[in-house]
Design a protein around this motif. Structure first.
Motif, PDB file in Angstrom:
ATOM      1  N   VAL A 107       0.922  -1.409   0.007  1.00 13.96           N
ATOM      2  CA  VAL A 107       0.083   0.020   0.064  1.00 13.96           C
ATOM      3  C   VAL A 107       0.889   1.405   0.117  1.00 13.96           C
ATOM      4  O   VAL A 107       0.457   2.388  -0.645  1.00 13.96           O
ATOM      5  N   GLU A 108       2.040   1.124   0.863  1.00 11.77           N
ATOM      6  CA  GLU A 108       2.789   2.543   1.060  1.00 11.77           C
ATOM      7  C   GLU A 108       3.678   2.481  -0.205  1.00 11.77           C
ATOM      8  O   GLU A 108       4.399   3.651  -0.377  1.00 11.77           O
ATOM      9  N   SER A 109       4.018   1.551  -1.000  1.00 12.62           N
ATOM     10  CA  SER A 109       4.746   1.674  -2.232  1.00 12.62           C
ATOM     11  C   SER A 109       4.599   2.736  -3.220  1.00 12.62           C
ATOM     12  O   SER A 109       3.250   3.080  -3.273  1.00 12.62           O
ATOM     13  N   PRO A 110       5.630   3.254  -3.946  1.00 14.16           N
ATOM     14  CA  PRO A 110       5.143   4.248  -4.790  1.00 14.16           C
ATOM     15  C   PRO A 110       4.297   3.677  -6.119  1.00 14.16           C
ATOM     16  O   PRO A 110       4.578   2.618  -6.486  1.00 14.16           O
ATOM     17  N   HIS A 111       3.309   4.457  -6.413  1.00  8.35           N
ATOM     18  CA  HIS A 111       2.396   3.975  -7.722  1.00  8.35           C
ATOM     19  C   HIS A 111       2.503   4.986  -8.534  1.00  8.35           C
ATOM     20  O   HIS A 111       2.195   6.273  -8.182  1.00  8.35           O
ATOM     21  N   SER A 112       2.465   4.514  -9.796  1.00 13.91           N
ATOM     22  CA  SER A 112       2.420   5.499 -10.795  1.00 13.91           C
ATOM     23  C   SER A 112       1.224   5.518 -11.369  1.00 13.91           C
ATOM     24  O   SER A 112       0.344   4.594 -11.679  1.00 13.91           O
ATOM     25  N   LEU A 113       0.545   6.726 -11.996  1.00 12.77           N
ATOM     26  CA  LEU A 113      -0.809   6.868 -12.510  1.00 12.77           C
ATOM     27  C   LEU A 113      -0.614   6.435 -13.978  1.00 12.77           C
ATOM     28  O   LEU A 113       0.315   6.691 -14.700  1.00 12.77           O
TER      29      LEU A 113
END
Length: 68
Positions: free
Chosen positions: A44-50
């Motif tokens: 959940v806290e990992s970076p996510h790109s749009l």
């Protein structure tokens, strides 16, 4: 997202309940509950790109009309 772990004494044996938002999962032992919650928190806290939307998709939407 809040992730919590609670001990719940069931009728037959103890259970460990992991709650995250509207998700509730039961585990047979504390170790499994801790491992799951740790991995969930990491994801959940990992970076996510749009996602990148191609400009042609917008051009197609502009051509649509909602007039009845």
């Amino acid at each position: 997202m809040d992730i919590s772990i609670e001990k719940s004494d069931g009728r037959e044996s103890e259970q460990w309940v992991v709650s995250a938002g509207s998700l509730t999962l039961c585990f047979r032992d504390q170790r499994s509950a801790m491992e799951f919650s740790s991995k969930l928190k990491e994801r959940v806290e990992s970076p996510h790109s749009l996602p990148v939307i191609e400009s042609e998709a917008f051009a197609q939407v502009e051509k649509l009309s909602c007039v009845s």
